[in-house]
Design an enzyme around this catalytic site. Sequence first.
Site, PDB file in Angstrom:
ATOM      1  N   LYS A 159      45.452  42.640  42.926  1.00 30.06           N
ATOM      2  CA  LYS A 159      46.640  42.623  43.750  1.00 30.06           C
ATOM      3  C   LYS A 159      47.781  43.299  43.003  1.00 30.06           C
ATOM      4  O   LYS A 159      47.737  43.305  41.777  1.00 30.06           O
ATOM      5  CB  LYS A 159      47.027  41.211  44.180  1.00 30.06           C
ATOM      6  CG  LYS A 159      47.022  40.118  43.102  1.00 30.06           C
ATOM      7  CD  LYS A 159      47.785  40.269  41.835  1.00 30.06           C
ATOM      8  CE  LYS A 159      49.266  40.484  41.857  1.00 30.06           C
ATOM      9  NZ  LYS A 159      49.818  40.619  40.451  1.00 30.06           N
ATOM     10  N   TYR A 245      52.530  36.338  45.719  1.00 37.30           N
ATOM     11  CA  TYR A 245      51.890  35.020  45.774  1.00 37.30           C
ATOM     12  C   TYR A 245      52.658  34.076  46.689  1.00 37.30           C
ATOM     13  O   TYR A 245      52.077  33.202  47.327  1.00 37.30           O
ATOM     14  CB  TYR A 245      51.814  34.402  44.370  1.00 37.30           C
ATOM     15  CG  TYR A 245      50.802  35.071  43.475  1.00 37.30           C
ATOM     16  CD1 TYR A 245      49.455  34.741  43.569  1.00 37.30           C
ATOM     17  CD2 TYR A 245      51.183  36.004  42.530  1.00 37.30           C
ATOM     18  CE1 TYR A 245      48.520  35.342  42.744  1.00 37.30           C
ATOM     19  CE2 TYR A 245      50.254  36.608  41.702  1.00 37.30           C
ATOM     20  CZ  TYR A 245      48.923  36.279  41.813  1.00 37.30           C
ATOM     21  OH  TYR A 245      47.993  36.871  41.004  1.00 37.30           O
TER      22      TYR A 245
HETATM   23  P1  NAD Z   1      48.045  45.900  31.530  1.00 37.41           P
HETATM   24  O1  NAD Z   1      49.166  46.863  31.327  1.00 37.41           O
HETATM   25  O2  NAD Z   1      47.837  44.850  30.524  1.00 37.41           O
HETATM   26  O3  NAD Z   1      46.669  46.721  31.675  1.00 37.41           O
HETATM   27  C1  NAD Z   1      46.583  47.903  32.418  1.00 37.41           C
HETATM   28  C2  NAD Z   1      45.403  48.696  31.917  1.00 37.41           C
HETATM   29  O4  NAD Z   1      45.368  49.926  32.636  1.00 37.41           O
HETATM   30  C3  NAD Z   1      45.495  49.040  30.434  1.00 37.41           C
HETATM   31  O5  NAD Z   1      44.236  48.825  29.849  1.00 37.41           O
HETATM   32  C4  NAD Z   1      45.845  50.520  30.432  1.00 37.41           C
HETATM   33  O6  NAD Z   1      45.336  51.187  29.305  1.00 37.41           O
HETATM   34  C5  NAD Z   1      45.166  50.994  31.696  1.00 37.41           C
HETATM   35  N1  NAD Z   1      45.738  52.228  32.219  1.00 37.41           N
HETATM   36  C6  NAD Z   1      45.024  53.280  32.644  1.00 37.41           C
HETATM   37  N2  NAD Z   1      45.833  54.267  33.047  1.00 37.41           N
HETATM   38  C7  NAD Z   1      47.088  53.834  32.877  1.00 37.41           C
HETATM   39  C8  NAD Z   1      48.349  54.416  33.110  1.00 37.41           C
HETATM   40  N3  NAD Z   1      48.486  55.640  33.631  1.00 37.41           N
HETATM   41  N4  NAD Z   1      49.442  53.679  32.802  1.00 37.41           N
HETATM   42  C9  NAD Z   1      49.333  52.440  32.312  1.00 37.41           C
HETATM   43  N5  NAD Z   1      48.147  51.834  32.074  1.00 37.41           N
HETATM   44  C10 NAD Z   1      47.035  52.536  32.357  1.00 37.41           C
HETATM   45  O7  NAD Z   1      48.230  45.300  32.986  1.00 37.41           O
HETATM   46  P2  NAD Z   1      47.569  43.973  33.573  1.00 37.41           P
HETATM   47  O8  NAD Z   1      48.533  42.859  33.453  1.00 37.41           O
HETATM   48  O9  NAD Z   1      46.204  43.797  33.051  1.00 37.41           O
HETATM   49  O10 NAD Z   1      47.535  44.344  35.132  1.00 37.41           O
HETATM   50  C11 NAD Z   1      46.539  45.210  35.687  1.00 37.41           C
HETATM   51  C12 NAD Z   1      46.389  44.905  37.178  1.00 37.41           C
HETATM   52  O11 NAD Z   1      45.981  43.556  37.323  1.00 37.41           O
HETATM   53  C13 NAD Z   1      47.679  45.025  37.984  1.00 37.41           C
HETATM   54  O12 NAD Z   1      47.385  45.531  39.247  1.00 37.41           O
HETATM   55  C14 NAD Z   1      48.180  43.608  38.107  1.00 37.41           C
HETATM   56  O13 NAD Z   1      48.947  43.384  39.271  1.00 37.41           O
HETATM   57  C15 NAD Z   1      46.877  42.856  38.150  1.00 37.41           C
HETATM   58  N6  NAD Z   1      47.009  41.483  37.644  1.00 37.41           N
HETATM   59  C16 NAD Z   1      46.581  40.467  38.404  1.00 37.41           C
HETATM   60  C17 NAD Z   1      46.692  39.176  37.979  1.00 37.41           C
HETATM   61  C18 NAD Z   1      46.176  38.053  38.826  1.00 37.41           C
HETATM   62  O14 NAD Z   1      46.484  36.915  38.505  1.00 37.41           O
HETATM   63  N7  NAD Z   1      45.396  38.322  39.857  1.00 37.41           N
HETATM   64  C19 NAD Z   1      47.267  38.910  36.747  1.00 37.41           C
HETATM   65  C20 NAD Z   1      47.692  39.974  35.952  1.00 37.41           C
HETATM   66  C21 NAD Z   1      47.564  41.272  36.415  1.00 37.41           C
END
Ligand code: NAD
Length: 390
Positions: A159, A245
């Site tokens: 999401k 949420y």
């Molecule tokens: P994060 O920044 O920790 O991770 C993002 C990942 O994407 C990294 O590994 C990064 O290297 C990679 N990536 C690839 N191309 C990229 C670019 N151009 N710019 C930036 N990063 C790039 O983020 P996260 O917190 O893991 O979030 C990732 C997704 O998961 C988002 O869509 C977020 O909304 C979702 N999320 C959902 C929940 C949930 O509870 N369902 C919780 C956290 C995050």
Amino acid sequence: MDSTDHKNNNGQSRREFLRRLSMGVGAAVTLPAFGPSMSMFEARKYYEMWRDMDELPESEKLGIALVGLGNYSTGQLGPALRETKLCRLSGVVTGTPAKEPKWADEYGIPESNIYNYETFDRIADNPDIDIIYIVLPNGMHAEYSIRAAEAGKHVISEKPMATSVADAQAMVDACRKADRKLSIGYRLNFEPHNEEVMRLGQKEVFGPVQQMEGGFSFDITRTPDVWRLDKELAGGGPLMDVGIYVVQASLYTTGELPLSVDARIVTENHEVFDEVEETIYWEMEFPGGATLNAESSYSEGAHYFRAEASDGAFSLGPAFGYGGIQGKSSKGQMDYPQVNQQTLQMDAFADCIFNDRKSRVPGEMGIRDMKILMAIYESAETGRRIQFDW
Ligand code: NAD
């Protein structure tokens, strides 16, 4: 051939075998179908059905590949996949080679199942991967979900599903065209306290819901996070990230789609928040007469949801975290266990694939929510009330 048929080893299709196996615990894994107005939940909470379900042998579990090994994959999804009964972590896609050995060691992932963004499409040839889980910045969900479907794999997108309704629709269309299933990472739909809120609201246990209040906010300036502040990659600010949420909670409490929304953005720190909003407030009206007052911010902490009905009230606080969710109602404290929401969410999707059912949190639900998020922004930008045209 369906990817779940690949590991046929005893003359009978794996899918058929599993379908029968799953039918053996059929009552335990049946989930309600998603409908245009919200589906009703089962009387039994999902975790109870999951608890009573048999675990499949490793070789029979569906293989999941995580795309994007950031915080959520590392801290939540990887560990959750150690506990799943119907699926397992079989591959990863990462643009950072330094992460590969750690994931390979910790999860026993063979080198042949480790991809980068250039080799991504070759997953099509890998029968060990049945589901591709997109855990990238929001603005990349559509492209990689569509490529995953085109590679013949089922898809989970985190999401918010996308950064526009058109992209969300394109994801649903691509999965439909490829005859693959699509699910959104809406973990709270499998969380017992949130399920109880669905029951209390939709079954009108305390009479019709009249007023709801909710907030989900955190201070992003403590952990400056580049892509979440980038409009193109994030699609928006806290509303897209965590306010979603609260939108979801109001829909699954009322079981209704909203009629209208009024919203307002307040940004004070223009240096940090020069592309996305700092704080957003919105109010929604529902056909049954309920209203929602909601807030989401990147500059303070908030984590609550409350509903007042004609003959009582119920609330969650903390409401939306990975754990530690507490709830109470006019009848007292809710007494439900803390569960691994992501484990339940991923097993529910695996079960849908085995039994050819629609996800409880399908792409269509993601489109619905994208329409609401976009209307909230439109109202904030124009200063007008936006009526929904469902
Ligand atoms: P994060 O920044 O920790 O991770 C993002 C990942 O994407 C990294 O590994 C990064 O290297 C990679 N990536 C690839 N191309 C990229 C670019 N151009 N710019 C930036 N990063 C790039 O983020 P996260 O917190 O893991 O979030 C990732 C997704 O998961 C988002 O869509 C977020 O909304 C979702 N999320 C959902 C929940 C949930 O509870 N369902 C919780 C956290 C995050």
